[in-house]
Design an enzyme around this catalytic site. Sequence first.
Site, PDB file in Angstrom:
ATOM      1  N   LYS A  88     -11.967   0.164   5.293  1.00 48.06           N
ATOM      2  CA  LYS A  88     -12.411  -0.465   4.054  1.00 48.06           C
ATOM      3  C   LYS A  88     -13.586  -1.412   4.324  1.00 48.06           C
ATOM      4  CE  LYS A  88      -8.760   1.865   2.768  1.00 48.06           C
ATOM      5  NZ  LYS A  88      -7.427   1.310   2.637  1.00 48.06           N
ATOM      6  N   TYR A  91       0.842  -1.197   0.000  1.00 48.85           N
ATOM      7  CA  TYR A  91       0.000   0.000   0.000  1.00 48.85           C
ATOM      8  C   TYR A  91       0.885   1.258   0.000  1.00 48.85           C
ATOM      9  CZ  TYR A  91      -3.345   3.451   1.681  1.00 48.85           C
ATOM     10  OH  TYR A  91      -4.116   4.572   1.819  1.00 48.85           O
TER      11      TYR A  91
END
Length: 389
Positions: free
Chosen positions: A204, A107
């Site tokens: 998320k 990420y």
Amino acid sequence: MIDKKKMSDFSLESKFVHGYDGIDPLTGAVSFPIYQTSTYKNPALGSDIKYTYTRSGNPTRNELECAIALYEGGTDGFAFSTGLAAVLSVFSLLKSGDHVIISDDIYGGVHRLIEELWRDYGVEFDYVDIGDVDAVKKLVKKNTKMIYAETPTNPMMKVADIKALSEISKPIGAYLVVDNTFLTPYFQRPIELGADIVIHSATKYLAGHHDTMAGLVVVNDEKTADRIKLIQKTEGTGLAPFDCWLLLRGMKTLELRMKRHEENAIKIAEWLKNNKNVEKVYFVGLPEHPSYEVTKRQCSGFGGMLSFTLKDEKMVEKALCGYKMIMFAESLGGATTLITYPMTQTHNSVPEEVRNKLGITNKLIRLSVGIEPAEDIIKDLESVLGKNE
Ligand SMILES: *Cc1c(COP(=O)(O)O)cnc(C)c1O
């Protein structure tokens, strides 16, 4: 430490619905209350009370922390203000001179955390294709203290074989850390496969509605739990009570949402594969994906994230912004379908040469498939990419 046997007569899906204690022990309230307080009254001088100050502990946060530990099969959970704060707390287990082996298409925010801050603190990091077990093995050194995997990776959908990595980490006493953001405990439980620490950007799928930011860490031994607890209270990164509550509420529907995300993603991956403007589709649920077999072995599902490349870069702008329903926005894992351009959004902080090596090019687009009916998402995609024959 949680009672791992809690609700053990029932399925994981029921646990998602019921939380850990589930109800408020004081009033029986079926929606676990938001303990919106920073401090707690002491009954007497020197009294031994569970909660003293919300930075170090809060009942709503505690309910969330126990719930995620239960879902991941660990002993203790910890809730943080963001996913990156959760990653920071895990990095804080390290000392100057330690060595970390980490996924190469990590990420973007974690990449920045490493390159802008942690390298300067004297911790060594080696990036590797985390799906290549031999390459990981070759990088092990005397001072290797952590192997850190995102799986599947973002946005190239590479898969780490968690069990194989744990066979490398265990004998050298290094932590195996798995970022389980993409699959959630509904589809993947890394601790059962040999991981020591699980991280989530709960912003998320776990929260699931694009309305809050949160990070979670789950560990499976007392020593690491004590250390993360100390780090959480010392760095002051714990999650606020209201956001803990949003997360507890979001997780009640985790099973339903994950099933729908996946069902949709399978249909959309197939559709994209047959589209004349699409060059390549990256989705772990396609049988031709190189990690399809590993995924089937270690997970119970494929999730709802996919990436694809366009044949013609001139189509990119329209393929990002030209929809009636699908939104061009960062982030992933919520009810709404979002489309992202990794090159300038999530992976903007990754140097161009590294991006190119990984395949994060100007033609790569990432789709977080939402829970709208698949037919509607496809209809919207068709309006830009054209109908399939
Ligand atoms: C978003 C994300 C993070 C960072 O989480 P934030 O909540 O945005 O701080 C970490 N890992 C993965 C895989 C992510 O998708």
